[in-house]
Design a protein around this motif. Structure first.
Motif, PDB file in Angstrom:
ATOM      1  N   GLU A  21     -14.442 -68.864 -60.962  1.00 48.01           N
ATOM      2  CA  GLU A  21     -15.142 -67.670 -60.530  1.00 48.01           C
ATOM      3  C   GLU A  21     -14.796 -66.472 -61.402  1.00 48.01           C
ATOM      4  O   GLU A  21     -15.621 -65.615 -61.671  1.00 48.01           O
ATOM      5  CB  GLU A  21     -14.795 -67.376 -59.067  1.00 48.01           C
ATOM      6  CG  GLU A  21     -15.425 -68.389 -58.104  1.00 48.01           C
ATOM      7  CD  GLU A  21     -14.823 -68.295 -56.715  1.00 48.01           C
ATOM      8  OE1 GLU A  21     -13.689 -67.780 -56.603  1.00 48.01           O
ATOM      9  OE2 GLU A  21     -15.460 -68.743 -55.762  1.00 48.01           O
ATOM     10  N   GLN A  25     -19.619 -69.155 -64.397  1.00 47.49           N
ATOM     11  CA  GLN A  25     -20.172 -70.457 -64.746  1.00 47.49           C
ATOM     12  C   GLN A  25     -21.574 -70.250 -65.279  1.00 47.49           C
ATOM     13  O   GLN A  25     -22.297 -69.386 -64.809  1.00 47.49           O
ATOM     14  CB  GLN A  25     -20.209 -71.358 -63.499  1.00 47.49           C
ATOM     15  CG  GLN A  25     -20.766 -72.744 -63.793  1.00 47.49           C
ATOM     16  CD  GLN A  25     -20.656 -73.657 -62.589  1.00 47.49           C
ATOM     17  OE1 GLN A  25     -19.673 -73.596 -61.858  1.00 47.49           O
ATOM     18  NE2 GLN A  25     -21.644 -74.488 -62.370  1.00 47.49           N
ATOM     19  N   ASN A  83     -20.156 -63.680 -51.475  1.00 50.50           N
ATOM     20  CA  ASN A  83     -18.797 -64.209 -51.565  1.00 50.50           C
ATOM     21  C   ASN A  83     -17.892 -63.288 -52.384  1.00 50.50           C
ATOM     22  O   ASN A  83     -18.321 -62.723 -53.384  1.00 50.50           O
ATOM     23  CB  ASN A  83     -18.818 -65.605 -52.204  1.00 50.50           C
ATOM     24  CG  ASN A  83     -19.670 -66.577 -51.404  1.00 50.50           C
ATOM     25  OD1 ASN A  83     -19.707 -66.520 -50.185  1.00 50.50           O
ATOM     26  ND2 ASN A  83     -20.368 -67.458 -52.108  1.00 50.50           N
ATOM     27  N   HIS A 105     -18.424 -62.203 -56.437  1.00 48.95           N
ATOM     28  CA  HIS A 105     -18.248 -63.362 -57.322  1.00 48.95           C
ATOM     29  C   HIS A 105     -18.547 -64.652 -56.558  1.00 48.95           C
ATOM     30  O   HIS A 105     -18.451 -64.703 -55.339  1.00 48.95           O
ATOM     31  CB  HIS A 105     -16.805 -63.445 -57.838  1.00 48.95           C
ATOM     32  CG  HIS A 105     -16.393 -62.289 -58.692  1.00 48.95           C
ATOM     33  ND1 HIS A 105     -16.484 -62.316 -60.064  1.00 48.95           N
ATOM     34  CD2 HIS A 105     -15.896 -61.067 -58.378  1.00 48.95           C
ATOM     35  CE1 HIS A 105     -16.040 -61.169 -60.556  1.00 48.95           C
ATOM     36  NE2 HIS A 105     -15.678 -60.393 -59.551  1.00 48.95           N
ATOM     37  N   GLY A 106     -18.860 -65.692 -57.322  1.00 51.51           N
ATOM     38  CA  GLY A 106     -18.956 -67.033 -56.751  1.00 51.51           C
ATOM     39  C   GLY A 106     -20.209 -67.286 -55.951  1.00 51.51           C
ATOM     40  O   GLY A 106     -20.177 -68.020 -54.951  1.00 51.51           O
ATOM     41  N   ASN A 107     -21.344 -66.728 -56.368  1.00 55.80           N
ATOM     42  CA  ASN A 107     -22.601 -66.910 -55.645  1.00 55.80           C
ATOM     43  C   ASN A 107     -23.474 -67.954 -56.336  1.00 55.80           C
ATOM     44  O   ASN A 107     -23.518 -68.035 -57.558  1.00 55.80           O
ATOM     45  CB  ASN A 107     -23.356 -65.577 -55.574  1.00 55.80           C
ATOM     46  CG  ASN A 107     -22.549 -64.518 -54.852  1.00 55.80           C
ATOM     47  OD1 ASN A 107     -22.457 -64.520 -53.636  1.00 55.80           O
ATOM     48  ND2 ASN A 107     -21.938 -63.611 -55.612  1.00 55.80           N
ATOM     49  N   ARG A 108     -24.177 -68.725 -55.523  1.00 58.80           N
ATOM     50  CA  ARG A 108     -25.030 -69.790 -56.052  1.00 58.80           C
ATOM     51  C   ARG A 108     -26.443 -69.261 -56.266  1.00 58.80           C
ATOM     52  O   ARG A 108     -27.115 -68.847 -55.321  1.00 58.80           O
ATOM     53  CB  ARG A 108     -25.053 -70.992 -55.100  1.00 58.80           C
ATOM     54  CG  ARG A 108     -25.827 -72.198 -55.649  1.00 58.80           C
ATOM     55  CD  ARG A 108     -25.730 -73.379 -54.701  1.00 58.80           C
ATOM     56  NE  ARG A 108     -24.352 -73.840 -54.585  1.00 58.80           N
ATOM     57  CZ  ARG A 108     -23.771 -74.691 -55.430  1.00 58.80           C
ATOM     58  NH1 ARG A 108     -24.463 -75.183 -56.453  1.00 58.80           N
ATOM     59  NH2 ARG A 108     -22.521 -75.065 -55.244  1.00 58.80           N
ATOM     60  N   SER A 118     -21.696 -70.161 -59.659  1.00 58.89           N
ATOM     61  CA  SER A 118     -20.688 -69.105 -59.562  1.00 58.89           C
ATOM     62  C   SER A 118     -21.148 -67.859 -60.321  1.00 58.89           C
ATOM     63  O   SER A 118     -20.562 -67.463 -61.304  1.00 58.89           O
ATOM     64  CB  SER A 118     -19.344 -69.595 -60.119  1.00 58.89           C
ATOM     65  OG  SER A 118     -18.332 -68.652 -59.872  1.00 58.89           O
ATOM     66  N   GLU A 120     -21.801 -63.892 -60.760  1.00 58.70           N
ATOM     67  CA  GLU A 120     -21.383 -62.566 -60.356  1.00 58.70           C
ATOM     68  C   GLU A 120     -22.620 -61.700 -60.148  1.00 58.70           C
ATOM     69  O   GLU A 120     -23.614 -61.826 -60.871  1.00 58.70           O
ATOM     70  CB  GLU A 120     -20.488 -61.935 -61.432  1.00 58.70           C
ATOM     71  CG  GLU A 120     -19.994 -60.541 -61.080  1.00 58.70           C
ATOM     72  CD  GLU A 120     -19.198 -59.895 -62.209  1.00 58.70           C
ATOM     73  OE1 GLU A 120     -18.483 -58.919 -61.942  1.00 58.70           O
ATOM     74  OE2 GLU A 120     -19.323 -60.370 -63.359  1.00 58.70           O
TER      75      GLU A 120
END
Length: 440
Positions: A21, A25, A83, A105-108, A118, A120
């Motif tokens: 994260e 990604q 997230n 951070h870490g959102n699909r 992941s 931002e």
């Protein structure tokens, strides 16, 4: 009706950042695919694409001028999960202050078969920052660099589709009508060299930001070489995250990119105060926006710092100016009643159809209001005012048309009269606008 919108519930999921994260990604094509084709809607020269954020379907402007995705106007969503959230301030275009936002951070994110597990993002909580009224449809955010970074992106403005290619699998096709150019990436934004012809056909070399998120054609920054043409007028240029943007609007003799030459191009010189909080202008001389870019089918190749341009059916279209001086936006909905004669509808039971004649139909339609009037314009001279509700243009009831179609009706001719019927303080008024050419 605006009060009936569902309340936004932000489900803030706090937790430790994994290394994935922290560094992000990349977007990937699923199922071994080498490309993904996505249709887009073109509104006010902006590309609107569907995007899922943590399983929620949203609409985004594809904006090559933005770094990380920014969400706003989430009031019509039941809930959006965000997230790993923290509070930040972000700067944007406009003459206002920095705006408060959430960083997550870490959102699909998912676009067709393209996915980033992941991503931002930033969320602007100020309800006043909302581009949906001026576009006529719900728009929830903007996204740009992360998609352009991970793919070779083909934009077909003519047929209104995007194609995202795996850079390793993409091969350039030879085409006599296409030209390729080097671009430079600075702070995750793409720049292209061009030439502009100003007053007296003086030609100046310029370095321009490629910005699909700008609905305008050309912005230029005044300096010793780039001089504002004497024939210009003060105008509202658009909205930024930090407020409204004003400047001088004009027309330049031409802009040249390689062998492509666009004559009598629409240009604006923004008030430089709108860039006060933005410190990375560098040697940039301006911006190329959607009203110019839509005249080409484009291949953006960020991985190889390259762009390809090919003329499309929009290339020879004249640049459109707001001759009438009216700015419009959606302002909720209103009821209208229509008398229906000789109607064969509305309910069907088996093979029996109920015949309705002389009935009244009550409909809920968008309310189109005047959001601004340019001083000295035909609309200003005729007596139209901000807040007037537009009912009809040249006898055509506007609720049957999209917002951009109404603007075209108001600006359809250089030497014509346009009749506009409005509602003001529960009274219907009719105004006649005498359109005239802005630049002779």
């Amino acid at each position: 009706m605006r009060g009936l919108r569902n309340l936004l519930i932000l489900m803030l999921v706090f937790g430790c950042f994994s290394q994935l994260e922290l560094f992000g990604q990349r977007y990937q094509l699923k199922d071994g695919r080498k490309a993904e084709k996505i249709k887009f809607e073109l509104l006010n020269n902006l590309m609107i694409i569907p995007m899922e954020v943590n399983g929620v379907a949203l609409s985004f402007v594809l904006d090559s001028g933005v770094n990380k995705p920014i969400l706003f106007n989430l009031a019509d969503q039941d809930s959006v999960q965000l997230n790993n959230v923290s509070e930040v301030s972000i700067n944007g275009l406009g003459e206002g202050e920095a705006v408060n936002a959430l960083r997550s951070h870490g959102n699909r994110f998912r676009l067709g078969t393209i996915e980033n597990a992941s991503q931002e993002l930033f969320v602007v909580m100020d309800a006043a920052i909302n581009f949906s009224p001026t576009l006529g449809i719900p728009v929830h955010g903007i996204i740009g660099f992360d998609l352009f970074r991970d793919f070779v992106v083909e934009i077909d403005y003519g047929k209104r589709f995007l194609k995202f290619y795996d850079p390793k699998a993409y091969s350039y096709k030879r085409n006599a009508n296409s030209e390729s150019f080097d671009i430079s990436l600075v702070h995750n934004k793409a720049y292209l060299n061009a030439k502009v012809g100003l007053e007296n056909d003086e030609t100046v070399a310029v370095k321009m930001l490629l910005d699909t998120g700008s609905s305008d054609a050309i912005w230029l920054f005044e300096n010793d070489s780039i001089v504002l043409p004497s024939n210009n007028y003060e105008d509202f240029l658009g909205k930024g995250l930090a407020g409204d943007v004003y400047g001088k609007r004009t027309r330049i003799s031409h802009i040249q990119i390689g062998s492509f030459v666009l004559k009598d191009a629409k240009a604006a010189f923004p008030n430089m105060s709108v860039f006060g909080a933005i410190t990375d202008l560098g040697d940039r001389n301006g911006t190329l926006g959607g009203a110019l870019l839509k005249r080409f089918n484009i291949v953006f190749d960020y991985p190889n710092e390259r762009i390809s341009l090919k003329k499309n059916r929009n290339f020879k279209l004249p640049f459109q100016f707001n001759i009438s001086g009216i700015n419009l936006q959606h302002a909720g909905v209103r009821y209208i009643s229509e008398r229906i004669m000789n109607v064969t509808e509305n309910t069907e039971y088996g093979n029996v159809q109920i015949m309705m004649a002389g009935a009244t139909r009550l409909s809920l339609v968008p309310e189109i209001v005047v959001s601004g009037i340019r001083v000295g314009s035909p609309a200003y001279s005729a007596g139209l005012k901000e807040g007037d509700v537009i009912l009809a243009v040249n006898g055509k009831r506007v609720h049957r048309y999209k917002l951009q179609e109404i603007l075209q009706m108001l600006n359809k001719g250089k030497h014509e009269s346009v009749k506009v019927r409005v509602s003001r303080l529960n009274r219907d008024l009719i105004f006649s606008l005498k359109l005239k050419e802005l630049f002779k």
